[in-house]
Design a protein around this motif. Sequence first.
Motif, short mmCIF file in Angstrom:
data_model
loop_
_atom_site.label_atom_id
_atom_site.label_comp_id
_atom_site.label_asym_id
_atom_site.label_seq_id
_atom_site.Cartn_x
_atom_site.Cartn_y
_atom_site.Cartn_z
N ARG A 140 0.87 -1.18 0.00
CA ARG A 140 0.00 0.00 0.00
C ARG A 140 0.91 1.23 0.00
NH1 ARG A 140 -2.61 -3.49 3.65
NH2 ARG A 140 -1.60 -2.50 5.43
N SER A 141 0.36 2.37 -0.44
CA SER A 141 1.22 3.55 -0.61
C SER A 141 1.85 4.01 0.71
CB SER A 141 0.43 4.70 -1.24
OG SER A 141 -0.70 4.99 -0.45
N ASN A 142 1.22 3.69 1.85
CA ASN A 142 1.81 4.12 3.14
C ASN A 142 2.85 3.10 3.65
OD1 ASN A 142 0.09 2.04 3.83
ND2 ASN A 142 -0.89 3.10 5.54
N GLU A 143 3.15 2.06 2.85
CA GLU A 143 4.09 1.03 3.30
C GLU A 143 5.46 1.13 2.60
OE1 GLU A 143 1.45 -2.83 4.53
OE2 GLU A 143 1.86 -2.59 2.40
N TYR A 144 5.62 2.06 1.67
CA TYR A 144 6.88 2.15 0.93
C TYR A 144 8.03 2.36 1.91
CZ TYR A 144 3.99 2.95 -3.26
OH TYR A 144 3.07 2.84 -4.28
N ASP A 145 9.03 1.49 1.86
CA ASP A 145 10.22 1.63 2.71
C ASP A 145 11.39 1.05 1.94
OD1 ASP A 145 12.26 1.53 4.55
OD2 ASP A 145 10.99 0.94 6.22
N GLN B 6 10.62 7.51 -6.65
CA GLN B 6 9.30 6.91 -6.96
C GLN B 6 8.91 5.87 -5.91
OE1 GLN B 6 9.84 5.11 -10.84
NE2 GLN B 6 10.67 6.99 -11.71
N LYS B 7 9.91 5.37 -5.19
CA LYS B 7 9.65 4.32 -4.19
C LYS B 7 9.66 4.89 -2.77
CE LYS B 7 12.14 1.38 -7.39
NZ LYS B 7 13.28 0.50 -7.67
N GLY B 8 9.63 6.22 -2.69
CA GLY B 8 9.52 6.87 -1.38
C GLY B 8 10.84 7.24 -0.74
N ALA B 9 11.96 7.13 -1.46
CA ALA B 9 13.27 7.45 -0.87
C ALA B 9 13.44 8.95 -0.68
CB ALA B 9 14.39 6.91 -1.75
#
Length: 372
Positions: free
Chosen positions: A105-110, A212-215
């Motif tokens: 989910r979008s709030n899980e990107y790590d 794009q992956k939340g970095a």
Amino acid sequence: MSLPKMKILIAPDKFKGALSAREVAGSIAAGLRDVLPDAKIDIAPMADGGEGTAEVISQALGASWVKCKAHDPLGREIEARYGWVENRELAVMEMSEAAGMRRLRSNEYDVDLASTFGVGEMISDAARRGAQQIIIGLGGSATNDGGSGMARALGFQFEQEEEQERTRVSDLITLRRIEKPTDLKLPGIVAAVDVRNPLLGENGATRVFGPQKGATPDQIKILGRALAKLADVIAEQFGFDYRDKPGAGAAGGLGFGLMSFCGATIRPGFDVVAESIDLEAKMKDVDLVITGEGSLDRQTLEGKTPAGVARLARKLGKRVFAMVGRATEDRQARELFDGVYQNARAGMSQEENMKKAADLLRENARELAKSL
């Protein structure tokens, strides 16, 4: 006066988030038939190493789908599937099935925690099944671990200054050595890529795809150092260095990891798919070719499906048209085609464009058919 029967080949990629390649082709075919009911239409759904690659190749080769247990990017157990072509002892898979953005989910990107471990589990399963060859598409990744997670799943041991309870990519900064498994036997692996990025630097995996992956900017610096250390240790211990190879940076450096740990060959995904479905033979006796994808832009020239289809059509002396969700004014991209038809309409939001993609494609296909 009746028109001669026209032969048309439709060979598009998916419209990401809206339609599969087969659905795109079906909508275009429907529009053409509205105007040219007697036309002989052949459909060849395409892909270029991005998501949808395994589906396209598996359908073309009559593969069956098999399932195996694996782990998602954050280590949760999942059931993953890949295509199995029995008579060729060939497995066709996508890294995104285990380690893709679509698993989160979008709030899980790590991006520091996300791992390609599940990809290694899928490769192991195919090897146990007796695969002589694996084709793996490298699009849609949630990871940036240089394939280190995959290597761990295959039995490589990573010796670091401090052993951590949870494996983070940033911990590779303290990597000392890598122990190869003694009994590892893998089939030949072809990694199908749709990008040519190296592992490191301005155009590398972390800088280009990390955001794009939340970095965050700080993470990008740290992860860049971590992947550089991984490459240094591999070069020192194994005696080869693939960090600058085009495609090494694909899927967060999984391209690099597959070459380094599995002896894989990196190939443009379009070429792999085109060969698998025998696209050139399908194109030889048609009058014109239609291709497409969600967005026609500068990136299209970097080995994406429409560019590959257009170049092959030109080589065979065929007219070629593009049907796309939207197109930029990039002259080089547009000049590949005899005509470009886009779904985007004045005043229409992108969301609406995607929702109505099938109808808009059919409408555009009718317009093209009338012009013929």
